[in-house]
Design a protein around this motif. Structure first.
Motif, PDB file in Angstrom:
ATOM      1  N   MET A 231       0.853  -1.177   0.000  1.00 24.58           N
ATOM      2  CA  MET A 231       0.000   0.000   0.000  1.00 24.58           C
ATOM      3  C   MET A 231       0.895   1.234   0.000  1.00 24.58           C
ATOM      4  SD  MET A 231      -2.946  -1.162   2.756  1.00 24.58           S
ATOM      5  CE  MET A 231      -1.784  -1.945   3.889  1.00 24.58           C
ATOM      6  N   GLU A 232       0.790   2.063  -1.037  1.00 29.95           N
ATOM      7  CA  GLU A 232       1.575   3.290  -1.097  1.00 29.95           C
ATOM      8  C   GLU A 232       0.673   4.473  -1.418  1.00 29.95           C
ATOM      9  OE1 GLU A 232       5.848   4.755  -2.561  1.00 29.95           O
ATOM     10  OE2 GLU A 232       4.615   3.951  -4.173  1.00 29.95           O
ATOM     11  N   PHE A 233       0.943   5.565  -0.711  1.00 31.98           N
ATOM     12  CA  PHE A 233       0.207   6.810  -0.895  1.00 31.98           C
ATOM     13  C   PHE A 233       1.219   7.938  -1.021  1.00 31.98           C
ATOM     14  CE2 PHE A 233      -1.352  10.736   0.958  1.00 31.98           C
ATOM     15  CZ  PHE A 233      -2.582  10.917   0.337  1.00 31.98           C
ATOM     16  N   THR A 234       1.091   8.764  -2.062  1.00 34.85           N
ATOM     17  CA  THR A 234       1.933   9.947  -2.197  1.00 34.85           C
ATOM     18  C   THR A 234       1.060  11.159  -2.500  1.00 34.85           C
ATOM     19  OG1 THR A 234       2.308   9.710  -4.593  1.00 34.85           O
ATOM     20  CG2 THR A 234       3.853   8.578  -3.117  1.00 34.85           C
ATOM     21  N   HIS A 235       1.510  12.290  -1.979  1.00 29.33           N
ATOM     22  CA  HIS A 235       0.838  13.556  -2.288  1.00 29.33           C
ATOM     23  C   HIS A 235       1.912  14.580  -2.611  1.00 29.33           C
ATOM     24  CE1 HIS A 235      -2.440  16.482  -2.315  1.00 29.33           C
ATOM     25  NE2 HIS A 235      -1.594  17.327  -1.726  1.00 29.33           N
ATOM     26  N   GLY A 236       1.838  15.158  -3.811  1.00 27.33           N
ATOM     27  CA  GLY A 236       2.854  16.080  -4.267  1.00 27.33           C
ATOM     28  C   GLY A 236       2.348  17.505  -4.379  1.00 27.33           C
ATOM     29  N   PHE A 237       3.211  18.449  -3.990  1.00 23.36           N
ATOM     30  CA  PHE A 237       2.920  19.878  -4.101  1.00 23.36           C
ATOM     31  C   PHE A 237       3.875  20.460  -5.150  1.00 23.36           C
ATOM     32  CE2 PHE A 237       2.045  18.430   0.174  1.00 23.36           C
ATOM     33  CZ  PHE A 237       0.797  18.954   0.463  1.00 23.36           C
ATOM     34  N   TYR A 238       3.321  21.014  -6.214  1.00 27.55           N
ATOM     35  CA  TYR A 238       4.129  21.508  -7.326  1.00 27.55           C
ATOM     36  C   TYR A 238       3.902  22.994  -7.522  1.00 27.55           C
ATOM     37  CZ  TYR A 238       4.542  16.551  -8.258  1.00 27.55           C
ATOM     38  OH  TYR A 238       4.798  15.211  -8.132  1.00 27.55           O
ATOM     39  N   GLY A 239       4.996  23.711  -7.768  1.00 22.57           N
ATOM     40  CA  GLY A 239       4.903  25.147  -7.983  1.00 22.57           C
ATOM     41  C   GLY A 239       6.090  25.653  -8.767  1.00 22.57           C
ATOM     42  N   LYS A 240       6.321  26.947  -8.697  1.00 19.02           N
ATOM     43  CA  LYS A 240       7.371  27.575  -9.499  1.00 19.02           C
ATOM     44  C   LYS A 240       8.650  27.828  -8.702  1.00 19.02           C
ATOM     45  CE  LYS A 240       3.925  29.733 -12.493  1.00 19.02           C
ATOM     46  NZ  LYS A 240       3.411  30.985 -13.120  1.00 19.02           N
ATOM     47  N   ILE A 241       8.630  27.554  -7.391  1.00 18.15           N
ATOM     48  CA  ILE A 241       9.792  27.822  -6.541  1.00 18.15           C
ATOM     49  C   ILE A 241      11.000  27.008  -6.988  1.00 18.15           C
ATOM     50  CG2 ILE A 241      10.715  27.654  -4.197  1.00 18.15           C
ATOM     51  CD1 ILE A 241       7.931  28.202  -3.139  1.00 18.15           C
ATOM     52  N   LEU A 242      10.782  25.733  -7.354  1.00 21.85           N
ATOM     53  CA  LEU A 242      11.872  24.840  -7.746  1.00 21.85           C
ATOM     54  C   LEU A 242      12.081  24.799  -9.258  1.00 21.85           C
ATOM     55  CD1 LEU A 242      11.214  21.841  -5.306  1.00 21.85           C
ATOM     56  CD2 LEU A 242      12.822  23.739  -5.029  1.00 21.85           C
ATOM     57  N   GLY A 243      11.449  25.716  -9.965  1.00 25.42           N
ATOM     58  CA  GLY A 243      11.637  25.765 -11.417  1.00 25.42           C
ATOM     59  C   GLY A 243      10.482  25.219 -12.217  1.00 25.42           C
ATOM     60  N   GLY A 244       9.361  24.940 -11.580  1.00 24.67           N
ATOM     61  CA  GLY A 244       8.198  24.428 -12.283  1.00 24.67           C
ATOM     62  C   GLY A 244       7.476  25.511 -13.065  1.00 24.67           C
ATOM     63  N   THR A 245       6.622  25.080 -13.975  1.00 22.13           N
ATOM     64  CA  THR A 245       5.859  26.017 -14.798  1.00 22.13           C
ATOM     65  C   THR A 245       4.394  26.111 -14.384  1.00 22.13           C
ATOM     66  OG1 THR A 245       5.500  24.220 -16.404  1.00 22.13           O
ATOM     67  CG2 THR A 245       7.347  25.728 -16.813  1.00 22.13           C
ATOM     68  N   HIS A 246       3.945  25.202 -13.496  1.00 25.21           N
ATOM     69  CA  HIS A 246       2.539  25.181 -13.107  1.00 25.21           C
ATOM     70  C   HIS A 246       2.425  24.887 -11.614  1.00 25.21           C
ATOM     71  CE1 HIS A 246       2.508  24.387 -17.433  1.00 25.21           C
ATOM     72  NE2 HIS A 246       1.271  24.835 -17.453  1.00 25.21           N
ATOM     73  N   LYS A 247       1.361  25.396 -11.017  1.00 27.48           N
ATOM     74  CA  LYS A 247       1.085  25.166  -9.604  1.00 27.48           C
ATOM     75  C   LYS A 247      -0.121  24.237  -9.488  1.00 27.48           C
ATOM     76  CE  LYS A 247       0.172  27.491  -5.202  1.00 27.48           C
ATOM     77  NZ  LYS A 247      -0.058  28.798  -4.524  1.00 27.48           N
ATOM     78  N   PHE A 248       0.108  23.068  -8.906  1.00 27.12           N
ATOM     79  CA  PHE A 248      -0.972  22.090  -8.768  1.00 27.12           C
ATOM     80  C   PHE A 248      -0.595  21.076  -7.701  1.00 27.12           C
ATOM     81  CE2 PHE A 248       2.058  20.288 -11.668  1.00 27.12           C
ATOM     82  CZ  PHE A 248       2.023  18.923 -11.466  1.00 27.12           C
ATOM     83  N   GLU A 249      -1.528  20.185  -7.381  1.00 24.78           N
ATOM     84  CA  GLU A 249      -1.284  19.097  -6.440  1.00 24.78           C
ATOM     85  C   GLU A 249      -1.676  17.778  -7.095  1.00 24.78           C
ATOM     86  OE1 GLU A 249      -2.810  19.693  -2.488  1.00 24.78           O
ATOM     87  OE2 GLU A 249      -2.456  21.872  -2.585  1.00 24.78           O
ATOM     88  N   LEU A 250      -0.938  16.731  -6.755  1.00 21.46           N
ATOM     89  CA  LEU A 250      -1.170  15.414  -7.351  1.00 21.46           C
ATOM     90  C   LEU A 250      -1.130  14.351  -6.263  1.00 21.46           C
ATOM     91  CD1 LEU A 250      -1.417  13.441  -9.743  1.00 21.46           C
ATOM     92  CD2 LEU A 250       1.075  13.570 -10.005  1.00 21.46           C
ATOM     93  N   THR A 251      -2.198  13.583  -6.154  1.00 16.11           N
ATOM     94  CA  THR A 251      -2.299  12.494  -5.180  1.00 16.11           C
ATOM     95  C   THR A 251      -2.388  11.173  -5.929  1.00 16.11           C
ATOM     96  OG1 THR A 251      -3.502  13.917  -3.635  1.00 16.11           O
ATOM     97  CG2 THR A 251      -3.642  11.539  -3.272  1.00 16.11           C
ATOM     98  N   ARG A 252      -1.591  10.198  -5.476  1.00 14.04           N
ATOM     99  CA  ARG A 252      -1.623   8.865  -6.075  1.00 14.04           C
ATOM    100  C   ARG A 252      -1.621   7.804  -4.988  1.00 14.04           C
ATOM    101  NH1 ARG A 252       3.573   9.078  -9.817  1.00 14.04           N
ATOM    102  NH2 ARG A 252       4.350  10.136  -7.962  1.00 14.04           N
ATOM    103  N   PHE A 253      -2.327   6.716  -5.243  1.00 14.19           N
ATOM    104  CA  PHE A 253      -2.229   5.578  -4.326  1.00 14.19           C
ATOM    105  C   PHE A 253      -2.207   4.290  -5.132  1.00 14.19           C
ATOM    106  CE2 PHE A 253      -6.907   5.795  -4.623  1.00 14.19           C
ATOM    107  CZ  PHE A 253      -7.225   4.452  -4.808  1.00 14.19           C
ATOM    108  N   ASP A 254      -1.612   3.263  -4.527  1.00 17.55           N
ATOM    109  CA  ASP A 254      -1.479   1.946  -5.148  1.00 17.55           C
ATOM    110  C   ASP A 254      -1.674   0.912  -4.054  1.00 17.55           C
ATOM    111  OD1 ASP A 254      -0.777  -0.366  -6.481  1.00 17.55           O
ATOM    112  OD2 ASP A 254       1.087   0.416  -7.303  1.00 17.55           O
ATOM    113  N   LEU A 255      -2.758   0.141  -4.139  1.00 19.52           N
ATOM    114  CA  LEU A 255      -3.096  -0.872  -3.137  1.00 19.52           C
ATOM    115  C   LEU A 255      -3.103  -2.241  -3.802  1.00 19.52           C
ATOM    116  CD1 LEU A 255      -4.265  -1.905  -0.424  1.00 19.52           C
ATOM    117  CD2 LEU A 255      -6.534  -1.286  -1.285  1.00 19.52           C
TER     118      LEU A 255
END
Length: 389
Positions: A231-255
């Motif tokens: 069982m794995e769960f990840t939640h990512g926070f993406y923005g422009k601080i680290l060089g990204g071009t878009h601000k969004f969030e992505l959640t994934r799970f695998d059971l």
């Protein structure tokens, strides 16, 4: 571990695929000797002198794969299986594969999906590395796009995703990592549906952010489990601080769950449920893709594209006595949808199929797999090594 992929490009020995059906002598000692041609033992001398050391394996060989997304692919692969000094049976084998491949669709792929256990599994280091030139088919965005508007676009991708997880309880790990996904040199059809619709980031994007992760993994075998949970769960926070071009969030799970339904047989019943959920200014490259060689087999990867995906599958794995041969039957289904509230069980698209198995490495329980999957109005064949999940 999420690996869009990880199983598709592990190691695929070309000569073994061609020979094991045609020469029964390869099933005995001759097969073992043949396999040893491609196997190296970096610490063999030290392991023979010290029985507490794990004898590491480096398998390097020609590779072959086939899926509808890549067509026939050929190249060179290496798979490094090892344990750190001081690790015993309580520590599972670490797995570091690397594949360099070129396909008949004029793609090149450099890939590694790794899972490393430190001593006594106090830490797990997992992730993906990928650099590729990848043509993909596009039908539009949404769950009801017609098949007759198919068009191809091409892009380059560089992906780096290491995750570091600390053991908190036995088999339970908590940690974080970073993810950098750069899509560039996108080549689209002039005045095609992709250029006409122009979804966010359709002509290239960079996703850069931090991921939080929780993992529970008590599988008895990483490459081909017979029992246990993953069982794995990840939640990512993406923005422009680290060089990204878009601000969004992505959640994934695998059971996943594996069990042996019969006490006196080695047959395995395997179950998997995955989810991909995104919100915010999500670039085109981070949308969920319906179909692959791992789940929803039978549909081309990306046949349907949307912000969210929920899919599951059930697989029965049959072995024939002490032989190297086996068969599988699988059934599943899933759906992509725009908003979380849009999910409806009535919209689930089904898939099913059959497969053949050949046991390549008895110690690691590693199979060559040939699957034939069926979807609503499509069917596809997949040739790979290691199970789909």
């Amino acid at each position: 571990m999420f690996n869009p992929r990880v199983s598709c490009f592990i190691i695929r020995p070309l000569l073994i695929v061609l020979l094991f059906f045609s020469n029964n002598r390869l099933l005995g000692q001759d097969f073992k000797d043949f396999k040893e041609i491609f196997t190296f033992y970096p610490n063999k001398k030290a392991a023979l002198e010290d029985s507490t050391l794990y004898m590491a394996k480096l398998v390097a060989a020609p590779v072959i794969s086939f899926s509808p997304e890549t067509s026939l692919g050929m190249g060179i692969g290496a798979k490094y299986l090892f344990k750190f000094r001081g690790s015993g049976d309580e520590t599972r084998t670490s797995n570091m594969p690397v594949t360099l491949q070129y396909t008949l669709n004029n793609q090149f792929i450099v890939y590694s999906g790794f899972e490393i256990f430190t001593n006594q599994e106090s830490w797990v280091i997992e992730g993906n590395l990928r650099f590729q030139n990848y043509p993909r088919l596009f039908y539009g965005i949404g769950r009801d796009t017609p098949k007759d508007v198919e068009e191809e676009y091409n892009y380059y991708q560089a992906l780096v995703e290491p995750i570091f997880l600390k053991q908190t309880f036995r088999y339970l790990f908590v940690g974080a990592g970073i993810r950098y996904n750069h899509v560039f040199n996108v080549d689209t059809i002039e005045e095609g549906i992709l250029e006409t619709d122009q979804p966010t980031g359709y002509n290239g994007s960079t996703s850069a952010g931090a991921e939080l992760a929780v993992l529970y993994d008590n599988r008895n075998n990483i490459l081909n489990a017979e029992r246990g949970w993953y069982m794995e769960f990840t939640h990512g926070f993406y923005g422009k601080i680290l060089g990204g071009t878009h601000k969004f969030e992505l959640t994934r799970f695998d059971l996943r769950h594996y069990l042996k339904p019969f006490r006196k047989k080695n047959d395995v019943l395997a179950f998997q449920l995955i989810g991909h959920f995104s919100h915010g200014d999500v670039p085109f490259s981070e949308l969920a893709l319906f179909g692959s060689d791992e789940i929803l087999r039978g549909y081309r990867e990306g046949r349907y594209v949307e912000r969210n995906l929920l899919a599951g599958q059930l697989e029965y794995r049959k072995t024939f006595g002490d032989s190297r041969y086996g068969m599988v039957a699988f059934v599943g289904g899933g759906d992509v949808y725009r908003n979380l509230g849009d999910f409806n069980f009535k919209n689930i698209r089904p898939n099913f199929g059959l497969g053949l198995r050949f046991l390549l490495d008895k110690k690691e329980n590693l199979n060559i797999r040939l699957d034939w999957g069926f979807g609503d109005d499509s069917n596809n064949i997949y040739l790979n090594i290691a199970e789909a999940f």
